[in-house]
Write a protein that holds these residues in place. Structure first.
Motif, PDB file in Angstrom:
ATOM      1  N   THR A 120     -17.853 -13.953 -61.321  1.00  0.00           N
ATOM      2  CA  THR A 120     -18.746 -13.677 -62.436  1.00  0.00           C
ATOM      3  C   THR A 120     -18.461 -14.735 -63.491  1.00  0.00           C
ATOM      4  O   THR A 120     -17.316 -14.898 -63.905  1.00  0.00           O
ATOM      5  CB  THR A 120     -18.488 -12.271 -63.011  1.00  0.00           C
ATOM      6  OG1 THR A 120     -18.740 -11.307 -61.991  1.00  0.00           O
ATOM      7  CG2 THR A 120     -19.375 -11.993 -64.203  1.00  0.00           C
ATOM      8  N   ASP A 134     -23.129 -19.518 -54.698  1.00  0.00           N
ATOM      9  CA  ASP A 134     -24.221 -19.827 -55.617  1.00  0.00           C
ATOM     10  C   ASP A 134     -24.815 -18.515 -56.082  1.00  0.00           C
ATOM     11  O   ASP A 134     -24.517 -17.440 -55.538  1.00  0.00           O
ATOM     12  CB  ASP A 134     -25.278 -20.670 -54.918  1.00  0.00           C
ATOM     13  CG  ASP A 134     -26.136 -21.463 -55.908  1.00  0.00           C
ATOM     14  OD1 ASP A 134     -26.016 -21.217 -57.126  1.00  0.00           O
ATOM     15  OD2 ASP A 134     -26.925 -22.303 -55.453  1.00  0.00           O
ATOM     16  N   HIS A 135     -25.650 -18.591 -57.127  1.00  0.00           N
ATOM     17  CA  HIS A 135     -26.294 -17.358 -57.559  1.00  0.00           C
ATOM     18  C   HIS A 135     -27.429 -17.009 -56.592  1.00  0.00           C
ATOM     19  O   HIS A 135     -27.958 -17.866 -55.888  1.00  0.00           O
ATOM     20  CB  HIS A 135     -26.809 -17.478 -58.994  1.00  0.00           C
ATOM     21  CG  HIS A 135     -27.933 -18.425 -59.178  1.00  0.00           C
ATOM     22  ND1 HIS A 135     -27.767 -19.721 -59.596  1.00  0.00           N
ATOM     23  CD2 HIS A 135     -29.275 -18.260 -59.014  1.00  0.00           C
ATOM     24  CE1 HIS A 135     -28.941 -20.311 -59.683  1.00  0.00           C
ATOM     25  NE2 HIS A 135     -29.868 -19.461 -59.333  1.00  0.00           N
ATOM     26  N   HIS A 193     -28.412 -12.467 -62.954  1.00  0.00           N
ATOM     27  CA  HIS A 193     -28.075 -12.807 -61.573  1.00  0.00           C
ATOM     28  C   HIS A 193     -27.697 -14.272 -61.411  1.00  0.00           C
ATOM     29  O   HIS A 193     -27.040 -14.631 -60.421  1.00  0.00           O
ATOM     30  CB  HIS A 193     -29.205 -12.419 -60.615  1.00  0.00           C
ATOM     31  CG  HIS A 193     -30.447 -13.232 -60.728  1.00  0.00           C
ATOM     32  ND1 HIS A 193     -31.365 -13.072 -61.758  1.00  0.00           N
ATOM     33  CD2 HIS A 193     -30.949 -14.218 -59.940  1.00  0.00           C
ATOM     34  CE1 HIS A 193     -32.369 -13.909 -61.591  1.00  0.00           C
ATOM     35  NE2 HIS A 193     -32.142 -14.631 -60.503  1.00  0.00           N
ATOM     36  N   ASP A 194     -28.058 -15.136 -62.378  1.00  0.00           N
ATOM     37  CA  ASP A 194     -27.615 -16.523 -62.274  1.00  0.00           C
ATOM     38  C   ASP A 194     -26.235 -16.731 -62.890  1.00  0.00           C
ATOM     39  O   ASP A 194     -25.748 -17.867 -62.943  1.00  0.00           O
ATOM     40  CB  ASP A 194     -28.639 -17.488 -62.883  1.00  0.00           C
ATOM     41  CG  ASP A 194     -28.997 -17.162 -64.322  1.00  0.00           C
ATOM     42  OD1 ASP A 194     -28.471 -16.178 -64.866  1.00  0.00           O
ATOM     43  OD2 ASP A 194     -29.804 -17.909 -64.906  1.00  0.00           O
ATOM     44  N   ASN A 195     -25.597 -15.656 -63.325  1.00  0.00           N
ATOM     45  CA  ASN A 195     -24.213 -15.729 -63.798  1.00  0.00           C
ATOM     46  C   ASN A 195     -23.259 -14.997 -62.858  1.00  0.00           C
ATOM     47  O   ASN A 195     -22.157 -14.596 -63.264  1.00  0.00           O
ATOM     48  CB  ASN A 195     -24.097 -15.180 -65.220  1.00  0.00           C
ATOM     49  CG  ASN A 195     -24.582 -16.184 -66.242  1.00  0.00           C
ATOM     50  OD1 ASN A 195     -24.507 -17.391 -66.025  1.00  0.00           O
ATOM     51  ND2 ASN A 195     -25.100 -15.699 -67.356  1.00  0.00           N
ATOM     52  N   ALA A 196     -23.681 -14.826 -61.630  1.00  0.00           N
ATOM     53  CA  ALA A 196     -22.814 -14.281 -60.586  1.00  0.00           C
ATOM     54  C   ALA A 196     -22.949 -15.162 -59.354  1.00  0.00           C
ATOM     55  O   ALA A 196     -24.058 -15.509 -58.956  1.00  0.00           O
ATOM     56  CB  ALA A 196     -23.198 -12.844 -60.251  1.00  0.00           C
ATOM     57  N   LEU A 197     -21.832 -15.544 -58.778  1.00  0.00           N
ATOM     58  CA  LEU A 197     -21.832 -16.387 -57.590  1.00  0.00           C
ATOM     59  C   LEU A 197     -21.512 -15.536 -56.361  1.00  0.00           C
ATOM     60  O   LEU A 197     -20.537 -14.783 -56.360  1.00  0.00           O
ATOM     61  CB  LEU A 197     -20.791 -17.507 -57.723  1.00  0.00           C
ATOM     62  CG  LEU A 197     -20.934 -18.429 -58.925  1.00  0.00           C
ATOM     63  CD1 LEU A 197     -19.817 -19.474 -58.921  1.00  0.00           C
ATOM     64  CD2 LEU A 197     -22.309 -19.106 -58.952  1.00  0.00           C
TER      65      LEU A 197
END
Length: 325
Positions: free
Chosen positions: A214, A112-113, A201-205
């Protein structure tokens, strides 16, 4: 990642059939975001455990634009960059229309992000290396695409958005746009290539402390690499008030430079790019918040992101000069 287009189980089952993934057992809309419709799709083949995928319907991008993103993600995966590439069906096609929208099916990655409070020096260093790796791999990708939210967009939208906000804020917005135009008139020979364009940061898990993927490359285009770095720093390397957090900032940029060194001109134009990146995302949030785009938005469908966050970031960037370490 909102659900603008509602799908039935029958529609999705028919769409999934050529992928030979088994029967549809769950269809769940993903809330949040402002651009595309996303669903979690769970299937199960006979005698096999369930599998979950991400189904994306593109609300803004045209069908003809999609081959760029398909080719780019497949190119990056081939060069060991951790992005999701779409699945191809039994005929070898990844792209099709569903409910009249261009549609792709992706694997779902674990993790999750990160919450803002979980971003530290280690996470910023990981993302610095990842973005530099994406930039290096992108140098070998032949297709070109201009951003749909680049200078033409912000010069058209900027004056309309300025009419919706307070006087000092409107002045700051137009000053930031004018500064970029002035920089462009100097024709700086800055390194260009494929950029992610939205590496928040919400587009990286992350999964167990490691980057697992990413995601969300639909703002990818060919642009200044420095612009992409500024976009990412303005989200990953900040304090609660939007000012730069030096320990995060240095960790990110040092890690990036270990893979791709900065040029003297990038040093010169760095602060201008930080300002441009803050302006661009303030403007995109103003566009949504004040309904200045063409989306038909229903109450409760879209999670509106607060524009003032990027207003404050822009103010900090314009008040304090920053250099690359």
């Amino acid at each position: 990642m909102a659900v603008y287009t509602t799908l039935s189980s029958a529609q999705v089952s028919a769409y999934l059939s050529p992928f030979n993934l088994g029967e549809l057992v769950e269809l769940r809309g993903i809330s949040g975001g402002i651009e595309n419709t996303n669903y979690f799709v769970t299937t199960q083949a006979k005698g096999q455990p369930p599998q979950t995928f991400v189904l994306t319907l593109f609300e803004d991008l045209d069908y003809e634009e999609m081959p760029y993103f398909i080719g780019l993600t497949e190119h990056l995966v081939a060069h060991n960059v951790t992005v999701p590439a779409p699945l191809r069906n039994e005929t070898g096609s990844a792209l099709s229309l569903l409910a009249g929208k261009p549609t792709l099916l992706f694997p779902r990655f674990a993790g999750d992000h990160l919450a803002r409070s979980e971003i530290g020096k280690n996470e910023c260093a990981i993302m610095g290396r990842e973005l530099a790796s994406l930039h290096r791999a992108g140098q070998g990708f032949a297709k070109q695409r201009q951003s749909h939210r680049g200078p033409l967009w912000w010069n058209e939208l900027g004056p309309r958005a300025a009419q919706c906000i307070e006087g000092e804020d409107a002045t700051m917005l137009m000053m930031a746009i004018g500064q970029y135009d002035a920089m462009q008139s100097q024709q700086p020979n800055l390194p260009t290539g494929v950029i992610h364009g939205d590496l928040f940061h919400d587009n990286a898990l992350f999964n167990e402390g490691k980057l697992s993927a990413t995601i969300d490359l639909y703002n990818a285009s060919n642009d200044y690499l420095l612009f992409d770095i500024a976009i990412t720093v303005n989200d990953w390397c900040i304090s609660a008030d939007g000012s730069i957090a030096p320990h995060l900032y240095n960790a990110f940029l040092d890690a990036y430079a270990n893979i791709r060194a900065f040029t003297p001109l990038e040093q010169q134009y760095w602060n201008a790019m930080l300002i441009t990146a803050a302006m661009r995302f303030w403007l995109s949030r103003l566009e949504t918040f004040h309904s200045l785009d063409n989306h038909q938005r229903e109450e409760g469908v879209t999670v509106f992101k607060e524009p003032d966050v990027f207003r404050d970031i822009l103010r900090h960037r314009m008040q304090k000069f920053h250099q690359l370490p």
